[in-house]
Write a protein that holds these residues in place. Structure first.
Motif, short mmCIF file in Angstrom:
data_model
loop_
_atom_site.label_atom_id
_atom_site.label_comp_id
_atom_site.label_asym_id
_atom_site.label_seq_id
_atom_site.Cartn_x
_atom_site.Cartn_y
_atom_site.Cartn_z
N HIS A 198 0.84 -1.20 0.00
CA HIS A 198 0.00 0.00 0.00
C HIS A 198 0.87 1.25 0.00
CE1 HIS A 198 0.79 -0.43 4.37
NE2 HIS A 198 0.72 0.89 4.39
N LEU B 68 -8.37 2.04 5.11
CA LEU B 68 -7.75 1.41 3.95
C LEU B 68 -8.79 1.28 2.85
CD1 LEU B 68 -5.03 0.10 3.07
CD2 LEU B 68 -6.00 -2.08 3.79
N ARG C 144 -3.91 -0.37 -3.37
CA ARG C 144 -4.40 -0.12 -2.02
C ARG C 144 -3.85 1.21 -1.50
NH1 ARG C 144 -5.19 -5.40 1.15
NH2 ARG C 144 -3.70 -4.51 2.60
N GLN D 277 -3.86 3.78 1.94
CA GLN D 277 -4.12 3.98 3.36
C GLN D 277 -4.18 5.47 3.64
OE1 GLN D 277 -1.04 2.68 6.07
NE2 GLN D 277 -2.38 2.84 7.84
#
Length: 125
Positions: free
Chosen positions: A65, A103, A111, A113
């Protein structure tokens, strides 16, 4: 603002040793991954850029991420959902980091965050 990137590590202890002893990173804290229960290590390089190492059994070979620091996780999370992102984890408190986080998956599948730190967070560099 880019905050950190997260990587998967099959041998997290060896990776932390290398980064701290050879490359001059500073270990900010050890923690527990909120989903897997496995260990994480948050480090900062000499310039202050952070790297989150997440312990896994087998590395998939992908960047896990990219994290962005925002002033209000809940508001930013809602705005990204409205923009077409998919929720992976709703906003929650990260007690070890003294932070709030969430998330999401971007429409491309990457991804993302979101994180906002308390002023006394050990993760601030």
């Amino acid at each position: 603002m880019l905050d950190h990137v997260g990587t998967e590590e099959a041998d997290i202890d060896a990776r932390v040793r290398f980064l701290t002893q050879v490359l001059g990173h500073r270990l900010l804290r050890w923690g527990t991954h909120v989903v897997t229960g496995r260990r994480i290590a948050m480090l900062a390089d000499p310039a202050g850029m952070k790297l989150e190492l997440m312990e896994v059994d087998a590395v998939r070979g992908e960047l896990d991420h990219v994290a962005y620091r925002v002033p209000d996780v809940d508001a930013a999370h809602a705005a990204l959902l409205a923009s077409g992102c998919t929720e992976i984890r709703a906003p929650f408190d990260l007690l070890a980091a003294r932070a709030r986080s969430s998330l999401l998956a971007e429409p491309t599948g990457s991804r993302l965050q979101l994180v906002a730190y308390a002023p006394d967070s050990p993760d601030l560099t």
